[in-house]
Design a protein around this motif. Sequence first.
Motif, PDB file in Angstrom:
ATOM      1  N   PHE A   1     -33.164  45.515  94.307  1.00  0.00           N
ATOM      2  CA  PHE A   1     -33.331  46.859  94.520  1.00  0.00           C
ATOM      3  C   PHE A   1     -33.018  47.999  95.577  1.00  0.00           C
ATOM      4  O   PHE A   1     -32.919  49.017  95.647  1.00  0.00           O
ATOM      5  N   GLU A   2     -33.134  47.111  97.002  1.00  0.00           N
ATOM      6  CA  GLU A   2     -32.613  47.325  98.190  1.00  0.00           C
ATOM      7  C   GLU A   2     -31.477  48.126  97.485  1.00  0.00           C
ATOM      8  O   GLU A   2     -31.382  48.953  98.975  1.00  0.00           O
ATOM      9  N   GLU A   3     -30.374  47.033  97.240  1.00  0.00           N
ATOM     10  CA  GLU A   3     -29.182  47.513  97.121  1.00  0.00           C
ATOM     11  C   GLU A   3     -28.821  48.624  96.982  1.00  0.00           C
ATOM     12  O   GLU A   3     -27.517  50.019  97.283  1.00  0.00           O
ATOM     13  N   ILE A   4     -29.200  48.826  95.524  1.00  0.00           N
ATOM     14  CA  ILE A   4     -29.458  50.542  95.228  1.00  0.00           C
ATOM     15  C   ILE A   4     -30.014  51.512  95.959  1.00  0.00           C
ATOM     16  O   ILE A   4     -29.112  52.598  95.907  1.00  0.00           O
ATOM     17  N   LYS A   5     -30.709  50.871  96.128  1.00  0.00           N
ATOM     18  CA  LYS A   5     -31.552  52.128  97.885  1.00  0.00           C
ATOM     19  C   LYS A   5     -30.314  52.984  98.945  1.00  0.00           C
ATOM     20  O   LYS A   5     -29.838  53.874  99.013  1.00  0.00           O
ATOM     21  N   THR A   6     -29.821  51.226  99.073  1.00  0.00           N
ATOM     22  CA  THR A   6     -29.053  51.409 100.173  1.00  0.00           C
ATOM     23  C   THR A   6     -28.031  51.525  99.639  1.00  0.00           C
ATOM     24  O   THR A   6     -27.070  53.120 100.158  1.00  0.00           O
ATOM     25  N   ALA A   7     -27.117  52.158  98.711  1.00  0.00           N
ATOM     26  CA  ALA A   7     -25.994  52.987  98.403  1.00  0.00           C
ATOM     27  C   ALA A   7     -26.256  53.427  97.911  1.00  0.00           C
ATOM     28  O   ALA A   7     -25.381  54.719  98.508  1.00  0.00           O
ATOM     29  N   LEU A   8     -27.718  54.346  97.515  1.00  0.00           N
ATOM     30  CA  LEU A   8     -28.101  55.062  97.612  1.00  0.00           C
ATOM     31  C   LEU A   8     -27.650  56.364  98.538  1.00  0.00           C
ATOM     32  O   LEU A   8     -27.341  57.352  98.540  1.00  0.00           O
ATOM     33  N   GLU A   9     -28.455  55.528  99.424  1.00  0.00           N
ATOM     34  CA  GLU A   9     -28.348  56.041 100.925  1.00  0.00           C
ATOM     35  C   GLU A   9     -27.259  56.463 101.511  1.00  0.00           C
ATOM     36  O   GLU A   9     -26.746  57.812 102.434  1.00  0.00           O
ATOM     37  N   ARG A  10     -26.329  56.214 100.691  1.00  0.00           N
ATOM     38  CA  ARG A  10     -24.557  56.504 101.627  1.00  0.00           C
ATOM     39  C   ARG A  10     -23.948  56.951 100.806  1.00  0.00           C
ATOM     40  O   ARG A  10     -22.699  56.735 101.497  1.00  0.00           O
ATOM     41  N   GLY A  11     -25.017  57.447 100.232  1.00  0.00           N
ATOM     42  CA  GLY A  11     -24.138  58.611  98.704  1.00  0.00           C
ATOM     43  C   GLY A  11     -23.146  57.953  97.447  1.00  0.00           C
ATOM     44  O   GLY A  11     -22.750  59.185  97.552  1.00  0.00           O
ATOM     45  N   GLU A  12     -23.473  56.811  97.606  1.00  0.00           N
ATOM     46  CA  GLU A  12     -23.193  56.906  96.731  1.00  0.00           C
ATOM     47  C   GLU A  12     -23.668  56.365  95.707  1.00  0.00           C
ATOM     48  O   GLU A  12     -24.939  55.401  94.972  1.00  0.00           O
ATOM     49  N   GLN A  13     -23.134  57.184  94.036  1.00  0.00           N
ATOM     50  CA  GLN A  13     -23.776  56.412  93.168  1.00  0.00           C
ATOM     51  C   GLN A  13     -24.012  55.352  92.507  1.00  0.00           C
ATOM     52  O   GLN A  13     -22.714  54.692  92.591  1.00  0.00           O
ATOM     53  N   VAL A  14     -24.641  54.706  91.497  1.00  0.00           N
ATOM     54  CA  VAL A  14     -24.970  53.808  91.202  1.00  0.00           C
ATOM     55  C   VAL A  14     -24.611  53.592  89.318  1.00  0.00           C
ATOM     56  O   VAL A  14     -25.258  53.774  89.252  1.00  0.00           O
ATOM     57  N   LYS A  15     -23.410  52.837  89.032  1.00  0.00           N
ATOM     58  CA  LYS A  15     -23.650  53.026  87.842  1.00  0.00           C
ATOM     59  C   LYS A  15     -23.542  51.614  87.612  1.00  0.00           C
ATOM     60  O   LYS A  15     -23.296  50.476  87.285  1.00  0.00           O
ATOM     61  N   LEU A  16     -24.948  51.103  86.431  1.00  0.00           N
ATOM     62  CA  LEU A  16     -25.085  49.594  86.276  1.00  0.00           C
ATOM     63  C   LEU A  16     -24.723  49.845  84.401  1.00  0.00           C
ATOM     64  O   LEU A  16     -25.704  50.502  83.183  1.00  0.00           O
ATOM     65  N   SER A  17     -23.674  49.578  84.217  1.00  0.00           N
ATOM     66  CA  SER A  17     -23.365  49.239  82.721  1.00  0.00           C
ATOM     67  C   SER A  17     -24.602  48.675  81.727  1.00  0.00           C
ATOM     68  O   SER A  17     -24.855  47.850  82.020  1.00  0.00           O
ATOM     69  N   GLY A  18     -24.895  49.251  80.396  1.00  0.00           N
ATOM     70  CA  GLY A  18     -25.937  48.614  79.761  1.00  0.00           C
ATOM     71  C   GLY A  18     -27.552  48.992  80.012  1.00  0.00           C
ATOM     72  O   GLY A  18     -28.315  49.026  79.584  1.00  0.00           O
ATOM     73  N   PHE A  19     -27.846  49.857  81.120  1.00  0.00           N
ATOM     74  CA  PHE A  19     -28.219  49.990  81.455  1.00  0.00           C
ATOM     75  C   PHE A  19     -28.660  52.059  81.963  1.00  0.00           C
ATOM     76  O   PHE A  19     -29.013  52.650  81.414  1.00  0.00           O
ATOM     77  N   GLY A  20     -27.648  52.604  82.891  1.00  0.00           N
ATOM     78  CA  GLY A  20     -28.164  53.782  82.579  1.00  0.00           C
ATOM     79  C   GLY A  20     -27.480  53.880  84.373  1.00  0.00           C
ATOM     80  O   GLY A  20     -26.362  52.905  84.886  1.00  0.00           O
ATOM     81  N   LYS A  21     -27.404  55.622  84.857  1.00  0.00           N
ATOM     82  CA  LYS A  21     -26.157  55.603  86.158  1.00  0.00           C
ATOM     83  C   LYS A  21     -27.371  56.722  87.347  1.00  0.00           C
ATOM     84  O   LYS A  21     -28.537  57.405  86.038  1.00  0.00           O
TER      85      LYS A  21
END
Lengths: 101, 99
Positions: free
Chosen positions: B31-51
């Motif tokens: 969860f921290e890594e997803i937060k960090t990516a979003l903080e850097r402006g990077e959208q996060v796409k997890l296939s099989g789950f969502g974006k």
Amino acid sequence: MTKSELIEALARQQPHLAIKDVELAVKCIIEKMNHALSTGDRIEIRGFGSFSLHMRPPRMGRNPKTGESVALAKKYVPHFKPGKELRDRVDSSADKYEITG
Amino acid sequence: MALTKADFAEKLFEELGLNKREAKDIVELFFEEIKTALERGEQVKLSGFGKFELRDKNSRPGRNPKTGEEIPITARRVVTFRSGQKLKARVEAYAGTES
């Protein structure tokens, strides 16, 4: 960021774990989230956010090809509410980073 | 009862045989890594789950619903989630228990 990039990033931070194990762990977490939501359970991750289901009431729809009316049953859709920490972090760095990916 | 990080760690312990420490760390980092990516402006796409998507919203007039007082809502960046096809289909099939 994609799932495989996430797996790589986690593996770099957990060098004592085999990348295969990190991959399995990520897939396992995602499957557990999918399973929880598809059985109506909420997910609450402090500082990240919560996932829940929102109900869409039954409605009359229309077949766009034939124009025929069809009754659509009520259904559920997944909903994510970002937590305070995530909201604050994303917003406070907005002027430093362009949106990418 | 809502699922928490502890439930995910428990699952990794049971299913993958990670020790409790490793399981807890990997869930935390996930969860921290997803937060960090979003903080850097990077959208996060997890296939099989969502974006997890980002949107820059302009400021707009708002209102305090209690007092009716007008207060501007400042411009901000927000996170939204779009579930993937697979998750959508699985959830749609959920009949639900009335609550």
